[in-house]
Write an enzyme that holds these catalytic residues in place. Structure first.
Site, mmCIF file in Angstrom:
data_model
loop_
_atom_site.group_PDB
_atom_site.id
_atom_site.type_symbol
_atom_site.label_atom_id
_atom_site.label_comp_id
_atom_site.label_asym_id
_atom_site.label_seq_id
_atom_site.Cartn_x
_atom_site.Cartn_y
_atom_site.Cartn_z
ATOM 1 N N SER A 42 0.883 -1.169 0.000
ATOM 2 C CA SER A 42 0.000 0.000 0.000
ATOM 3 C C SER A 42 0.925 1.223 0.000
ATOM 4 O O SER A 42 1.305 1.760 1.025
ATOM 5 C CB SER A 42 -0.947 -0.012 1.197
ATOM 6 O OG SER A 42 -0.287 0.180 2.405
ATOM 7 N N HIS A 148 -3.107 -6.483 2.361
ATOM 8 C CA HIS A 148 -2.152 -7.462 2.890
ATOM 9 C C HIS A 148 -2.755 -8.845 3.104
ATOM 10 O O HIS A 148 -2.090 -9.731 3.648
ATOM 11 C CB HIS A 148 -1.570 -6.967 4.232
ATOM 12 C CG HIS A 148 -0.718 -5.752 4.086
ATOM 13 N ND1 HIS A 148 -0.268 -5.010 5.160
ATOM 14 C CD2 HIS A 148 -0.224 -5.130 2.993
ATOM 15 C CE1 HIS A 148 0.466 -3.993 4.734
ATOM 16 N NE2 HIS A 148 0.499 -4.043 3.425
ATOM 17 N N GLU A 157 -4.522 -3.088 9.166
ATOM 18 C CA GLU A 157 -3.746 -3.640 10.284
ATOM 19 C C GLU A 157 -4.417 -3.363 11.621
ATOM 20 O O GLU A 157 -4.685 -2.208 11.956
ATOM 21 C CB GLU A 157 -2.342 -2.999 10.311
ATOM 22 C CG GLU A 157 -1.601 -3.142 8.994
ATOM 23 C CD GLU A 157 -0.289 -2.352 8.947
ATOM 24 O OE1 GLU A 157 0.232 -1.960 10.018
ATOM 25 O OE2 GLU A 157 0.199 -2.123 7.833
ATOM 26 N N GLU A 199 1.936 -9.754 6.700
ATOM 27 C CA GLU A 199 2.773 -9.331 7.831
ATOM 28 C C GLU A 199 2.661 -10.290 9.010
ATOM 29 O O GLU A 199 3.022 -9.937 10.142
ATOM 30 C CB GLU A 199 2.411 -7.901 8.236
ATOM 31 C CG GLU A 199 2.704 -6.911 7.116
ATOM 32 C CD GLU A 199 2.617 -5.458 7.540
ATOM 33 O OE1 GLU A 199 2.180 -5.180 8.676
ATOM 34 O OE2 GLU A 199 2.981 -4.602 6.718
ATOM 35 N N ASP A 234 -4.172 0.536 11.662
ATOM 36 C CA ASP A 234 -3.742 1.243 10.453
ATOM 37 C C ASP A 234 -4.835 1.002 9.425
ATOM 38 O O ASP A 234 -4.942 -0.087 8.865
ATOM 39 C CB ASP A 234 -2.389 0.726 9.948
ATOM 40 C CG ASP A 234 -1.961 1.455 8.663
ATOM 41 O OD1 ASP A 234 -2.688 2.364 8.226
ATOM 42 O OD2 ASP A 234 -0.896 1.112 8.100
ATOM 43 N N GLU A 264 -3.825 5.098 12.398
ATOM 44 C CA GLU A 264 -2.934 5.529 11.298
ATOM 45 C C GLU A 264 -3.723 5.635 9.989
ATOM 46 O O GLU A 264 -4.588 4.794 9.720
ATOM 47 C CB GLU A 264 -1.824 4.472 11.181
ATOM 48 C CG GLU A 264 -0.798 4.705 10.081
ATOM 49 C CD GLU A 264 0.239 3.568 10.069
ATOM 50 O OE1 GLU A 264 0.564 3.020 11.144
ATOM 51 O OE2 GLU A 264 0.694 3.202 8.979
ATOM 52 N N ASP A 291 0.797 8.393 7.484
ATOM 53 C CA ASP A 291 1.764 7.493 6.833
ATOM 54 C C ASP A 291 1.768 7.844 5.343
ATOM 55 O O ASP A 291 2.638 8.588 4.893
ATOM 56 C CB ASP A 291 1.375 6.025 7.092
ATOM 57 C CG ASP A 291 2.225 5.052 6.296
ATOM 58 O OD1 ASP A 291 3.259 5.457 5.751
ATOM 59 O OD2 ASP A 291 1.854 3.858 6.194
ATOM 60 N N LYS A 316 9.293 5.808 7.604
ATOM 61 C CA LYS A 316 9.798 4.663 6.855
ATOM 62 C C LYS A 316 10.958 5.151 5.993
ATOM 63 O O LYS A 316 10.733 5.902 5.040
ATOM 64 C CB LYS A 316 8.709 4.113 5.926
ATOM 65 C CG LYS A 316 7.514 3.488 6.637
ATOM 66 C CD LYS A 316 6.405 3.209 5.626
ATOM 67 C CE LYS A 316 5.253 2.455 6.237
ATOM 68 N NZ LYS A 316 4.060 2.491 5.360
ATOM 69 N N HIS A 344 8.574 -0.926 9.459
ATOM 70 C CA HIS A 344 8.958 -1.867 8.395
ATOM 71 C C HIS A 344 8.035 -1.651 7.185
ATOM 72 O O HIS A 344 7.195 -0.752 7.197
ATOM 73 C CB HIS A 344 8.793 -3.308 8.908
ATOM 74 C CG HIS A 344 7.342 -3.694 9.083
ATOM 75 N ND1 HIS A 344 6.899 -4.981 9.093
ATOM 76 C CD2 HIS A 344 6.219 -2.931 9.240
ATOM 77 C CE1 HIS A 344 5.586 -5.006 9.235
ATOM 78 N NE2 HIS A 344 5.156 -3.790 9.335
ATOM 79 N N LYS A 367 6.871 -0.381 14.361
ATOM 80 C CA LYS A 367 5.802 -1.232 13.825
ATOM 81 C C LYS A 367 6.447 -2.313 12.962
ATOM 82 O O LYS A 367 7.132 -2.010 11.987
ATOM 83 C CB LYS A 367 4.853 -0.369 13.005
ATOM 84 C CG LYS A 367 3.552 -1.064 12.658
ATOM 85 C CD LYS A 367 2.545 -0.061 12.102
ATOM 86 C CE LYS A 367 2.815 0.263 10.654
ATOM 87 N NZ LYS A 367 1.635 0.288 9.792
HETATM 88 C C1 2PG Z 1 1.839 0.494 6.167
HETATM 89 C C2 2PG Z 1 2.820 -0.529 5.640
HETATM 90 C C3 2PG Z 1 3.575 -1.302 6.658
HETATM 91 P P1 2PG Z 1 3.051 -1.268 3.172
HETATM 92 O O1 2PG Z 1 0.887 0.863 5.466
HETATM 93 O O2 2PG Z 1 2.025 1.050 7.240
HETATM 94 O O3 2PG Z 1 2.807 -2.021 7.556
HETATM 95 O O4 2PG Z 1 2.306 -1.319 4.615
HETATM 96 O O5 2PG Z 1 4.489 -1.598 3.428
HETATM 97 O O6 2PG Z 1 2.338 -2.286 2.319
HETATM 98 O O7 2PG Z 1 2.882 0.133 2.670
HETATM 99 MG MG MG Z 2 0.404 2.557 7.100
#
Ligand code: 2PG
Ligand code: MG
Length: 392
Positions: A42, A148, A157, A199, A234, A264, A291, A316, A344, A367
């Site tokens: 995502s 996911h 999440e 995950e 999330d 999130e 995010d 990230k 991550h 996370k």
């Molecule tokens: C998120 C991430 C990590 P992705 O959205 O926070 O959990 O997902 O790495 O698929 O963007």
């Molecule tokens: Mg996120």
């Protein structure tokens, strides 16, 4: 000083069986330092751009390696500066953020080794961070949905956030709740409910948005840790088709019924005002985190601050592409008074850099997915190693 002599690269697999890139930085004494980078599913539109692993390898070996030859690996900021200008595009689309970050992290490892200090301490020095009073809290993704998992859960999440003073205790609590949750969903929904998503969280079909929290609460009770966890979500709402009003109502319910502590990406990546309205409309003080909204990019973080959209942020390194820029983003977030959570990606390798990053930067949280699957446990085990043997 032992200068960089060459940088090689190769394609390796991530946890979804997709190619990603590993860089190998060799110093003139022959010592070599590897780093590989994760990949999201995502992905926010404003993130730095990755290129294919084959293109990243060519960029590293043909363009980056000759330019960094002779440079001092202890000089992280200067090297990241060179990488940024070598690329020259706003979203690192020429060389690829994946190529650049793999080199940046491998250089940080080489610098730490030369200085004979653990990587997290090296990062702490680079960022001029103070030693934190507490280790990062664990944001453990125990139920996977959205992009996911192939199930009926629209949110991405469901997070368990243990309340404990040490990593080892947080892991004990988190793992006990995770295992109890496996038993609970199996009993409720049959053996296949134990199957996991990208995950490592369970990925059964639930009937509504709140049922996962009911399951987590039941599991925490069974494990004897009801009072020792906070709950998080999330939503990754950029991937959800729903009106702002209906989402707002669901979050209100989650806050009212389950005391949702952390939330999130409750809205899409351009919905600054919706974020702000939610952050304002609260009797319970849920942490509202950006995010996809902020993508570890100071320009977007400034906008979020101006509009009062968030009071927490995900960091990230691969959203922005260099160690130095990720560190700057943490510094900005701390100054803004936000809760900082290092993260991550859903497509991971066994590289455990993010554990050192979270620890060294004094992040409030990290996370990492569920404590299952090797690419996730690699990070939990690195956190344990830091706490047991390197903390000072
Ligand atoms: C998120 C991430 C990590 P992705 O959205 O926070 O959990 O997902 O790495 O698929 O963007
Ligand atoms: Mg996120």
């Amino acid at each position: 000083m032992i200068p960089i002599s060459k940088i090689k690269a190769r394609a390796i697999l991530d946890s979804r069986g997709e190619w990603t890139i590993e860089a190998l930085v060799t110093l003139s004494d022959g010592s070599t330092f590897p780093a590989s980078v994760p990949q999201g599913k995502s992905i926010g539109s404003y993130e730095a751009h990755n290129v294919s692993a084959a293109r990243a390898r060519r960029a590293i070996e043909r363009i980056i390696s000759p330019r960094l030859k002779g440079e001092n690996p202890c000089n992280q900021k200067a090297i990241d500066g060179i990488l940024i200008s070598l690329d020259g595009t706003p979203q690192k689309s020429r060389l690829g953020a994946n190529a650049i970050l793999a080199v940046s992290i491998a250089v940080a490892r080489a610098g730490a080794a030369y200085l004979d200090i653990p990587l997290w301490k090296h990062l702490r020095t680079i960022g001029r961070f103070r030693t934190p009073h507490a280790p990062p809290r664990l944001y453990i993704n125990v139920i996977n949905g959205g992009l996911h998992a192939g199930n009926s859960i629209r949110f991405q999440e469901y997070l368990v956030i243990p309340r404990a003073k040490t990593i080892v205790r947080s892991i004990e609590i988190g793992c006990a709740v995770y295992r109890a949750l496996g038993d609970y969903v199996e009993k409720q929904k049959g053996a296949s409910a134990r199957n996991i998503g990208d995950e490592g969280g369970y990925a059964p079909n639930f009937t509504d948005d709140l049922e996962p929290f009911r399951a987590i609460r039941a599991a925490a009770r069974a494990a004897g840790f009801s009072q020792k966890i906070d709950l998080g979500l999330d939503a990754a709402a950029s991937n959800i088709e729903a009106s702002e009003k209906s989402l707002h109502a669901v979050y209100r319910k989650m806050i009212g019924k389950y005391g949702l502590w952390y939330l999130e990406d409750p809205f899409g990546e351009n919905e600054w005002e919706a974020f702000a309205a939610l952050a304002k409309d609260q009797r319970v003080k849920t942490r509202i985190a950006g995010d996809d909204l902020t993508v570890t990019n100071i320009k977007r973080m400034m906008e979020a601050k101006l509009k009062n959209s968030i009071n927490a942020v995900i960091i990230k390194p691969n959203q922005i592409g260099t160690v130095t820029e990720a560190i700057r983003a943490v510094r900005f977030a701390k100054k803004a008074g936000w809760l900082v959570v290092a993260s991550h990606r859903s497509g991971e390798t066994n590289d455990d850099f993010i554990a050192d990053f979270a620890y060294g930067a004094g992040a409030d949280g990290i996370k990492l997915g569920a404590p299952a699957r090797g690419e996730r446990t690699a990070k939990y085990n690195r956190l344990l190693e830091i706490e047991r043997f390197e903390k000072k």
